[in-house]
Structure formats: C-alpha cells, structure tokens
Design an enzyme around this catalytic site. Structure first.
Site, PDB file in Angstrom:
ATOM      1  N   ASP A  13       0.832  -1.211   0.000  1.00 35.78           N
ATOM      2  CA  ASP A  13       0.000   0.000   0.000  1.00 35.78           C
ATOM      3  C   ASP A  13       0.861   1.254   0.000  1.00 35.78           C
ATOM      4  OD1 ASP A  13      -1.991  -1.843   0.225  1.00 35.78           O
ATOM      5  OD2 ASP A  13      -2.816  -1.102   2.110  1.00 35.78           O
ATOM      6  N   LEU A  80       0.868   3.065   7.978  1.00 35.01           N
ATOM      7  CA  LEU A  80       0.644   1.763   7.345  1.00 35.01           C
ATOM      8  C   LEU A  80       1.587   0.683   7.874  1.00 35.01           C
ATOM      9  CD1 LEU A  80       0.356   2.883   3.578  1.00 35.01           C
ATOM     10  CD2 LEU A  80      -1.383   2.937   5.357  1.00 35.01           C
ATOM     11  N   THR A 125      -8.370  -2.964  10.030  1.00 33.37           N
ATOM     12  CA  THR A 125      -8.571  -4.120   9.154  1.00 33.37           C
ATOM     13  C   THR A 125      -9.873  -4.867   9.417  1.00 33.37           C
ATOM     14  OG1 THR A 125      -7.757  -6.358   8.702  1.00 33.37           O
ATOM     15  CG2 THR A 125      -7.102  -5.409  10.788  1.00 33.37           C
ATOM     16  N   GLU A 127     -10.048  -7.907   9.634  1.00 34.63           N
ATOM     17  CA  GLU A 127      -9.724  -9.008  10.552  1.00 34.63           C
ATOM     18  C   GLU A 127     -10.267  -8.741  11.958  1.00 34.63           C
ATOM     19  OE1 GLU A 127      -7.644 -12.056  10.788  1.00 34.63           O
ATOM     20  OE2 GLU A 127      -8.379 -12.159   8.750  1.00 34.63           O
ATOM     21  N   TYR A 152      -2.660 -10.796  15.471  1.00 32.76           N
ATOM     22  CA  TYR A 152      -2.649  -9.652  14.547  1.00 32.76           C
ATOM     23  C   TYR A 152      -3.934  -8.829  14.701  1.00 32.76           C
ATOM     24  CZ  TYR A 152      -3.367  -7.166  10.094  1.00 32.76           C
ATOM     25  OH  TYR A 152      -3.639  -6.210   9.139  1.00 32.76           O
ATOM     26  N   LYS A 156      -4.401  -4.964  16.016  1.00 35.30           N
ATOM     27  CA  LYS A 156      -5.020  -3.911  15.195  1.00 35.30           C
ATOM     28  C   LYS A 156      -6.203  -3.281  15.922  1.00 35.30           C
ATOM     29  CE  LYS A 156      -2.865  -3.499  11.173  1.00 35.30           C
ATOM     30  NZ  LYS A 156      -2.268  -2.252  10.712  1.00 35.30           N
TER      31      LYS A 156
END
Ligand code: NAP
Ligand code: G4F
Length: 351
Positions: A13, A80, A125, A127, A152, A156
């Site tokens: 990204d 990011l 995200t 997720e 993860y 986040k």
C-alpha cells in the site's frame, strides 16, 4: 505544497499511496527500516523511488518516529507500517503486538508532541471482525461487533481504539480505514493471492509443478490495492474524521480464486493443487465481506476492479515476470540497491 508521511512506504500500500500522492503534488516522505537485503523494489516498480524522501525509522523506536515527524513536517500521516501477516502473528505474537498494536501509541504520542494538527490515518482491518460476518450472515458495517481471532487482529483492534481515543481526547483529526483484503502484483509472496498467481504462472511455464495451500474454504472480499489507497486519501480530505469500511461487497473462497487463476492460463487446477496441513492456522476467520456504503456516500469512493479482473491481472503480470526471467532478465525485486547518497546522508535519504 502539502507534505505527507507514510510509515511502511516499502510495503504494497505504501508504494501505491506514494505514487498517488506524488501525482497529486505532495511532498512525500516515507519511513523504511534497515534490512540485510534492501526492500525498495515496489517504489521502483511504481516509478517513485527517486521522488520520495526516505527516513530511517523503526516501529519499536520512539525517537526515530519523532524524528520522522520533525523532518517531514507532515500535513497528513498515513500509518501503514505493521507486521501485517496474520499467520506470522501466531508465530511471533509478542513482536506483532508491539509493531502492529503498541507502536500506534508511539506514533500518536509523537504526533501529540510534534504536530498535533496533522491528519492521521490508521490502517485498521476487517480481521478485527473475526467471525462476526458468519454469525450475522450479511456484509459487515462499521457498527458491527468485533471479535478478533488472531494476535494480529487483536493488535489492530488496540490501534483502532487508540486512534478513536486520540480523536476524542485531544481532538485529533484521526481516522480508521477498516480495509478488507486488497491485492495486487505488489503483494508479498506469502499472502494467498500472490502465492497462487505466482505459482500458477510458474506451472504454466513449466518452472514449477505443484501449488500447496491450506484452507481452501475460507472466503475473503478481495479488492484492488491501488483503488484502496485512493480511499485512504479521501478519508483525510473529508470535513470530519470518522471510521470507514473499504470493500467490494462480494467475497469468494480461496478455492474459487485458485480455479479462476488456473482458468486464466488454460489449466485444470485439480491436476496441480494439493492441500497441505502446514498452511492451516490455529484459528482462521471463515468469511469476510464488507459493506462499503458509508465510504460510497461520504467519500464518493467505489471499487471498479471486480474479482475476475483482479485474478486475471495478477496472473498475467506473474506470467510476464516469469517469461522475462526465463529470458535471463533479473527480477525487479533483485535489482534495487540503496542509492549512493545513502552513504552520505545518514539520517534522511533524499533521492
Ligand atoms: P505490507 O506490504 O506487509 O507492508 C507493511 C509495511 O510495514 C512495510 O513497509 C514494512 O517494512 C513495514 N514494517 C513492518 N514492521 C516494521 C517495523 N518494525 N518498523 C518499521 N516498519 C515496519 O502491508 P500492506 O499490505 O501494504 O498493508 C498496509 C497496512 O494496512 C498494514 O498495516 C496492514 O496490516 C494493513 N491492512 C492491509 C490489508 C491488505 O489486505 N493489504 C487489509 C487491511 C489492513 P519492510 O518492507 O521493511 O518489511
Ligand atoms: O492472504 P492471507 O494470508 O490474508 P488474510 O489472513 O486474510 O490477511 C490479509 O487481509 C487482512 C484483511 O482482512 C489484513 F488485515 C492482513 O494484513 C492481510 O493483508 O489469507 C487469506 C486466506 C486465509 O483464510 C488463509 O487461511 O487464505 C487462506 N489460505 C489458504 N491457504 C492461505 C493459504 N493463506 C496463505 N497466506 N497461504 C496459504 O497457503
């Protein structure tokens, strides 16, 4: 001229966003970390290698993040950088918690000290929703409950809440982009779409024979990365800060991706794919589909590249890369090296 700082500019990204922002006339700065093998090929691929300023910084190093802010004096910050591979987060949960979660505190605190008026984007995200989509049975909205299913995703979620906290506590213009999976030929080779398209290309050119995968039943809402970085930029141009889902609204299984990818090169996937237990995770989000209505309405953003186009463009790019390799050309990702200036400018690489 506006100035933007991108942490993680060397990632997928980061490279597309650097291209977008340089095209819009921004002065673009990006953080990179010292690696034993330089990882600047994506910036070269996007033709921005000589157009952005690279600043050495690590997510674990508070001082280096502060210095990146001092050097770039940013109007906009796109955070990011992260350990972004879900599977690896089960292997290195503490390091992932630090880089993907806690480091958000470091950058937000550094912003509070150096440039509290800068606009801040956090790469949240899908997720974070975990299996909420399977329970609800419809595409997910910003207001749906979170249920992280990996170190993860938990890390986040921490970053997501902290971004909201700084917005509410200190009046920061801080946004969360809740992006669903987005892919491209610049994706890391460990992620399933690039792993598939890379191997399909090699099999079609007889460089390789077998593609070994894990859970073929998992389904994901896959979009095209260059379009998703446009949504990030739009979030920071809006009147008020908020949180936005960025997705296509349609999901497909890994198995469907495999079938389509082999179709592009005219091969039958059943003859080349095997399921390998090593690629299963201790816990896997079964399905993720996002509802991008809020982003459409508030940001005027909509995806254009649909699933079939995405698979096709990724396979064709890999076939082209491997054809060139067969002719003796070097991979673009072998080629880049630190520019000679880096030996002179120890802190900031102006190239
Ligand atoms: P990516 O290709 O893995 O890029 C991650 C970037 O973070 C790289 O530049 C990497 O540097 C940097 N980084 C990792 N650890 C670092 C550390 N300790 N110090 C400094 N930099 C570090 O990820 P991406 O696909 O571009 O995704 C960008 C962000 O969006 C990530 O935060 C990801 O978690 C999130 N996200 C991605 C998706 C997706 O589908 N792509 C969806 C939702 C959210 P190196 O190049 O040196 O490794
Ligand atoms: O491509 P993946 O590794 O991406 P995943 O886990 O969905 O995460 C990506 O998208 C998130 C957004 O939803 C981002 F936040 C995150 O940073 C990252 O960019 O795996 C996709 C699916 C999983 O269900 C996995 O179990 O593919 C399944 N899969 C099956 N075989 C495989 C494989 N994944 C990988 N990486 N390798 C396999 O061989």
């Amino acid at each position: 001229m506006k100035s933007a700082l991108i942490t993680g500019i060397t990632g997928q990204d980061g490279a597309y966003l650097a291209k977008l922002l340089t095209g819009k006339g921004y002065s673009v700065y990006g953080t990179y970390r010292r690696l034993s093998t330089p990882n600047l090929w994506r910036l070269q691929d996007q033709g921005v290698f000589g157009k952005v300023h690279l600043i050495p910084a690590d997510l674990g190093d508070f001082g280096s993040l502060g210095e990146a802010l001092e050097v770039s004096e940013p109007d906009e910050i796109y955070h990011l950088a992260a350990q972004s591979f879900v599977e690896a987060s089960f292997e290195t949960p503490v390091a992932t918690g630090d880089a993907t979660g806690l480091a958000t505190t470091r950058i937000l605190e550094a912003i509070r000290q150096h440039c509290p008026d800068a606009r801040f984007y956090f790469a949240a995200t899908s997720e974070m929703f975990g299996d909420a989509g399977s329970t609800l049975g419809r595409p997910l909205k910003e207001t749906d409950p979170f249920h992280p299913m990996s170190p993860y995703a938990s890390a986040k979620l921490y970053g997501y809440w902290l971004t909201k906290t700084y917005r509410e506590a200190y009046n920061f213009f801080a946004v969360n982009g809740i992006l669903f999976n987005h892919e491209s030929p610049l994706r890391g080779l460990e992620f399933v779409t690039r792993k598939i398209t890379n191997e399909v290309a090699k099999i079609s050119l007889r460089i390789s024979k077998k593609l070994r995968l894990g859970n073929l039943e998992a389904s994901r809402d896959w979009g095209y990365a260059p379009e998703y970085v446009e949504a990030m930029w739009r979030m920071l141009q809006s009147r008020k800060p908020g949180d936005y889902i960025v997705a296509t609204g349609k999901s497909h299984t890994v198995g469907e991706f495999v079938e389509k990818a082999f179709e592009v090169v005219g091969l039958d996937w059943r003859k080349h794919v095997s399921v390998d237990k090593r690629f299963f995770r201790p816990l896997d989000v079964p399905t993720l589909t996002g509802n991008p209505s809020k982003a459409k309405k508030a940001l005027g953003w909509a995806p254009k590249v649909v699933f079939d186009d995405l698979v096709s463009l990724m396979v064709k790019t890999e076939v082209d890369r491997w054809r060139r390799w067969k002719k003796g050309e070097r991979f673009p990702w072998d080629a880049p090296n630190y520019p000679s200036e880096s030996r002179i400018l120890t802190r900031t690489l102006r190239m």
